[in-house]
Design an enzyme around this catalytic site. Structure first.
Site: not given
Length: 404
Positions: A92, A166, A362
């Site tokens: 992240c 997570c 992406c």
């Protein structure tokens, strides 16, 4: 501080007070010190931080983590995960920012890449897929350390970070897996499919995968159809992404009844199913996909659509083969890997003069390079939508429409 043979000081481990600049592609922000650029993670634009240099290879830039925030941004929040800190998990990038700010940062990156690499000024809005930025990831690949504990990789590292859970993973999918012991050096794929079933696969180099939980065949639902797919293969990880993307692709492609369409890098044929509905029984859709397992799954899932034909192979090779001879597609959809389609594939697509090209990407930089290549072939960017399909990370999903 150490000195290297190139006579430049090694800043690794050095702590520097910095004023943080704009966000950059890759999940960090840009700062400058002593005529060098620092790519700083765990920071936000406009902040004043103390950054510790984590990597310095002696060039014009180095990498750093913000280890102390002296002047925080109004967009800063407390990360929901204790591992989303300097020296922690590398998955992240933006847990320290409000969700709205995350989307704004991503929009800035897409705009900057289009301007820098394609010469386009394009207004970008990143659309959210769900109200919560947590609990969305339905497919997680874990690494296993030397003691057999599964965890996640550190940033730009092979180091395995032990975790108990997570927060971006599908709720309840990981804790039991993380309590078990696995083969040291293995990887563990955890998938929660569209029916809520859990599939856990242990991958060991040079060995067949072991299905520790589930059958290894996931049931997914998208585009008004049921799909039986490889639980360890490719499928959109956000539960709202597949339906959203297939809807936008169908709108952008707008293939004519009876026409020919191509679905390149087509996977199991998710976008091909929408194209097949548009061209109807008198039309044809050719799916090109390199994964034989994905092709097998696609043929089973689309057995009721005889107008869909799968070709197994690399797109760049198949486009120049006899299997595509004589086809003049009305619409082409391409969903290339992160590196983008590249000039050769873009040229080959433009050579058959499709009325519309729909590009799913992406990676903003790869998209911008492909935008430039399409422009060189006379195709303009006509529409672009961007989606926050990977909240808390720097990743983003874009769908672009090109017309000639």
């Amino acid at each position: 501080m150490t000195t290297r043979t190139d006579h430049k000081p090694d800043w690794t481990g050095r702590r520097i007070e910095l004023e943080v600049g704009a966000v950059a592609h890759g999940g960090h922000c840009v700062a400058r010190h002593d005529n060098r650029v620092l790519f700083v993670r765990h920071a936000l634009p406009g902040e004043v931080v103390v950054a510790e240099v984590t990597e310095d290879k002696g060039g014009s830039f180095c990498r750093a983590d913000a280890v102390e925030v002296l002047k925080p941004s109004e967009d800063r929040v407390e990360p929901p995960c204790p591992a989303a800190v300097p020296g922690g998990c590398g998955g992240c990038d933006f847990q320290h920012a409000r969700p709205e700010a995350q989307r704004s940062l991503k929009a800035s990156v897409v705009r900057e890449q289009l301007k820098r690499l394609a010469g386009l000024d394009w207004d970008v809005e990143v659309e959210e897929l769900a109200e919560s930025p947590l609990g969305w990831r339905t497919r997680v690949r874990l690494a296993v350390d030397r003691e057999g504990r599964a965890g996640l990789r550190g940033q730009r590292s092979h180091r395995v970070i032990p975790i108990d859970d997570c927060p971006i993973a599908s709720p309840g999918a990981l804790p039991e897996v993380l309590r078990q012991r696995w083969k040291p050096g293995a990887e563990v794929q955890v998938t929660r499919d569209g029916d809520g079933e859990l599939h856990v696969t242990e991958w060991v180099r040079n060995q067949r995968p072991r299905f520790a939980v589930g059958s290894g065949t996931a049931t997914e639902h998208a585009g008004g159809r049921d799909w039986q797919v490889d639980a360890s293969g490719f499928w959109q990880v956000h539960p709202a992404a597949a339906d959203t993307l297939v809807s936008v692709v169908a709108e952008f492609a707008d293939a004519a009844p009876g026409a020919t369409a191509w679905d390149l890098y087509g996977g199991v044929g998710l976008f091909a199913s929408a194209l097949a509905e548009q061209v109807g029984p008198s039309g044809s859709v050719t799916v090109v996909e390199s994964s034989a397992r994905a092709v097998e799954s696609g043929r089973r899932s689309l057995a009721d659509m005889p107008q869909v034909n799968f070709v197994t192979g690399l797109v760049e090779k198949v486009l120049g083969s006899s299997e595509m001879d004589g086809q003049w597609p009305d619409a082409v959809v391409l969903d290339p890997p992160r590196k983008g389609a590249g000039r050769a594939v873009v040229d080959a697509v433009c050579d058959v003069s499709p009325r519309r090209v729909v590009h799913i990407a992406c990676d903003p930089a790869a998209l911008a390079r492909d935008v430039a290549d399409f422009a060189a072939n006379g195709y303009r960017l006509a529409a672009l939508r961007a989606f926050d399909a990977f909240p808390m990370t720097h990743h983003i999903e874009c769908v672009a429409l090109f017309t000639d």
